[in-house]
Design a protein around this motif. Structure first.
Motif, PDB file in Angstrom:
ATOM      1  N   ASP A   1       0.872  -1.170   0.000  1.00 45.76           N
ATOM      2  CA  ASP A   1       0.000   0.000   0.000  1.00 45.76           C
ATOM      3  C   ASP A   1       0.912   1.223   0.000  1.00 45.76           C
ATOM      4  OD1 ASP A   1      -1.690   2.136   0.487  1.00 45.76           O
ATOM      5  OD2 ASP A   1      -2.907   1.078   1.965  1.00 45.76           O
ATOM      6  N   ILE A   2       0.992   1.910  -1.151  1.00 48.84           N
ATOM      7  CA  ILE A   2       1.893   3.059  -1.287  1.00 48.84           C
ATOM      8  C   ILE A   2       1.115   4.377  -1.369  1.00 48.84           C
ATOM      9  CG2 ILE A   2       3.743   1.704  -2.342  1.00 48.84           C
ATOM     10  CD1 ILE A   2       2.788   2.695  -5.076  1.00 48.84           C
ATOM     11  N   THR A   3      -0.142   4.348  -0.921  1.00 49.07           N
ATOM     12  CA  THR A   3      -1.012   5.525  -1.009  1.00 49.07           C
ATOM     13  C   THR A   3      -0.361   6.755  -0.388  1.00 49.07           C
ATOM     14  OG1 THR A   3      -2.923   4.024  -0.832  1.00 49.07           O
ATOM     15  CG2 THR A   3      -3.332   6.392  -0.528  1.00 49.07           C
ATOM     16  N   LYS A   4       0.193   6.597   0.817  1.00 51.04           N
ATOM     17  CA  LYS A   4       0.707   7.750   1.554  1.00 51.04           C
ATOM     18  C   LYS A   4       2.204   7.999   1.355  1.00 51.04           C
ATOM     19  CE  LYS A   4      -2.791   7.413   5.205  1.00 51.04           C
ATOM     20  NZ  LYS A   4      -3.049   7.248   6.674  1.00 51.04           N
ATOM     21  N   THR A   5       2.884   7.080   0.685  1.00 55.44           N
ATOM     22  CA  THR A   5       4.341   7.237   0.559  1.00 55.44           C
ATOM     23  C   THR A   5       4.823   7.432  -0.877  1.00 55.44           C
ATOM     24  OG1 THR A   5       4.635   4.820   0.461  1.00 55.44           O
ATOM     25  CG2 THR A   5       4.773   5.866   2.638  1.00 55.44           C
ATOM     26  N   GLN A   6       3.969   7.194  -1.865  1.00 57.89           N
ATOM     27  CA  GLN A   6       4.399   7.216  -3.261  1.00 57.89           C
ATOM     28  C   GLN A   6       5.004   8.560  -3.687  1.00 57.89           C
ATOM     29  OE1 GLN A   6       1.044   6.978  -6.106  1.00 57.89           O
ATOM     30  NE2 GLN A   6      -0.335   7.248  -4.363  1.00 57.89           N
ATOM     31  N   ASP A   7       4.466   9.679  -3.161  1.00 64.25           N
ATOM     32  CA  ASP A   7       4.949  10.999  -3.576  1.00 64.25           C
ATOM     33  C   ASP A   7       6.406  11.236  -3.189  1.00 64.25           C
ATOM     34  OD1 ASP A   7       2.521  11.528  -4.708  1.00 64.25           O
ATOM     35  OD2 ASP A   7       1.754  12.703  -3.012  1.00 64.25           O
ATOM     36  N   ARG A   8       6.850  10.570  -2.132  1.00 61.80           N
ATOM     37  CA  ARG A   8       8.249  10.722  -1.715  1.00 61.80           C
ATOM     38  C   ARG A   8       9.222  10.168  -2.761  1.00 61.80           C
ATOM     39  NH1 ARG A   8       7.951   7.924   4.221  1.00 61.80           N
ATOM     40  NH2 ARG A   8       6.031   8.943   4.980  1.00 61.80           N
ATOM     41  N   PHE A   9       8.722   9.273  -3.621  1.00 59.41           N
ATOM     42  CA  PHE A   9       9.572   8.587  -4.589  1.00 59.41           C
ATOM     43  C   PHE A   9       9.220   8.951  -6.028  1.00 59.41           C
ATOM     44  CE2 PHE A   9       9.054   6.057  -0.738  1.00 59.41           C
ATOM     45  CZ  PHE A   9      10.372   5.907  -0.338  1.00 59.41           C
ATOM     46  N   GLY A  10       8.490  10.063  -6.201  1.00 57.29           N
ATOM     47  CA  GLY A  10       8.166  10.524  -7.543  1.00 57.29           C
ATOM     48  C   GLY A  10       6.903   9.941  -8.134  1.00 57.29           C
ATOM     49  N   GLY A  11       6.057   9.335  -7.289  1.00 57.21           N
ATOM     50  CA  GLY A  11       4.809   8.752  -7.767  1.00 57.21           C
ATOM     51  C   GLY A  11       4.892   7.241  -7.891  1.00 57.21           C
TER      52      GLY A  11
END
Length: 419
Positions: free
Chosen positions: A109-119
């Motif tokens: 589940d990368i809902t809350k962390t994906q933005d840290r890695f460029g999507g």
């Protein structure tokens, strides 16, 4: 807020590991298993072998008939577990919410962390890059709003794929995909759906809810309708989340076909003792015993019985399992499992012989824990050792609880982040 779930599936995992470890196997059809002995099975096969029709769980002799130049490699579960643990550690670098689905498959589940890695897409590409650089292995990644769709997306492009399905894409982009590609739709369900005129996800999406419930029952009919609407569970349970076992069992493929009842009972007793050991080790007792046998023509027969008492004694398990089986043909496979489990159930008996038996089992377990399995064993099974046993099973069938035990000690992302 739409969730973003990522599904990672290693491509032909066991076989690809062997090819990466031995460059002489690259580009060649290989099968990983217990060898070429009669009764051995294919645990995993390479992409090249699959082109000849070789499949996981197929008997080795049948695989070699389809592909005469098939190279059979003895499996090494220790190596696969080691690599899988490192890949899990990689995934935990992106989110704590990593759910191990099997030894070669996981959800994130990368809902809350994906933005840290460029999507989501860049995150997925980074995982694929790291796995390829470290192990020379490829994986297919699917991204979707829930686990059902994420897994389906990963199945759409293999090997080495990356597919994204958003809620706005559904069901239009997958309407022509065969319904069998949905996780949870097995061969028998697919056949039944075909009789109803349901062949694709589009067909399932438009099929009346009440008719599915009438055909498949309230629970499964509703589940199929929800799947047709592209709804699915989105909760990702992290790898360190403890779940109680539903059943504990062991199986064995015999070195040769046999109809010798005494020999088969010997294997059945040894497997029952192994089940009893695991039940006691994990503090379980159960009251449903299931026994299965497989014949030389790949047919399997299973029977189960619910008993009055909750048990974890291998010999008691064996007596119930033995009563369930009728040996009429030559046998190549036998398995025993116990379900209906209760955790930490250890009532003191009013009968001294029962308490004495508990002490005997505890003493035997203590010796076997220290010096190895079956250091002390019943005389009745001394002549039926599990010869040539490799522990090899297809990746999807490898015991999930066993693998989760291996993951203990992986530090969650949040505990490594500086606050």
């Amino acid at each position: 807020m739409e969730k973003t779930i990522l599904h990672l599936d290693m491509n032909s995992f066991f076989a690809s590991v062997e090819q990466a470890a031995n460059p002489n196997l690259l580009g060649k059809p290989i099968a990983v298993g217990g060898g070429i002995k009669k009764g051995s099975v294919v645990a995993a096969c390479s992409i090249e072998a699959k082109a000849f029709g070789v499949k996981n769980a197929m008997s080795t002799w049948k695989a070699r008939k389809l592909c005469p130049h098939l190279i059979v490699v003895i499996g090494d579960m220790t190596k696969y577990i080691y690599i899988s643990k490192i890949i899990t550690k990689m995934m935990v670098d992106y989110t704590d919410l990593v759910e191990v689905f099997s030894i070669d498959e996981a959800f994130m589940d990368i809902t809350k962390t994906q933005d840290r890695f460029g999507g989501a897409i860049e995150l997925a590409k980074d995982i694929k890059r790291r796995i390829k650089e470290r192990f020379k292995l490829t994986c297919s990644i699917g991204i979707g709003p829930n686990k059902l769709i994420a897994k389906l997306a990963g199945e759409l492009q293999k090997p080495d794929g990356l597919v994204v399905l958003r809620e706005k894409d559904l069901p239009t982009k997958i309407k022509d995909v065969q319904v069998k590609e949905l996780c949870g739709v097995g061969r028998k369900t697919e056949e039944y759906l075909r009789l109803l005129g349901v062949r694709t996800i589009g067909n399932l999406n438009s099929y009346p809810r009440e008719k599915l419930v009438k055909s498949f029952g309230m629970a499964y009919g509703e589940q199929l309708w929800q799947m047709g609407q592209c709804h699915g569970a989105s909760e990702v349970r992290p790898y360190f989340y403890e779940t109680q076992a539903k059943s504990i069992g062991h199986s064995y493929t015999l070195p040769k076909l046999t109809s010798n009842t005494e020999e088969i009972n010997g294997y059945l007793l040894r497997l029952s003792e192994q089940v009893g050991r695991r039940l006691r080790r994990e503090n379980y007792k159960g009251n449903v015993v299931c026994a299965s046998i497989g014949t030389g023509d790949d047919k399997t027969s299973s029977h189960q019985k619910k008993i009055k008492d909750f048990i974890n004694d291998g010999y008691q398990i064996f007596k119930v399992a033995k009563s369930l089986l009728a040996i009429t043909n030559k046998i190549r496979f036998v398995s025993v499992s116990v379900s209906g489990l209760l955790h930490q159930l250890d009532q003191i008996s009013l009968f001294s012989h029962v308490e004495n038996q508990k002490k005997v089992l505890a003493a035997v377990d203590k010796v076997n824990d220290r010096f190895g399995e079956f250091t002390i064993e019943r005389a009745a099974i001394m002549s039926t050792g599990l010869q040539g046993k490799t522990g090899m099973v297809p990746p999807k069938l490898y015991g999930l609880r066993n693998f989760k035990m291996e993951l203990r000690g992986i530090e969650p992302l949040t505990s490594r982040m500086q606050i």
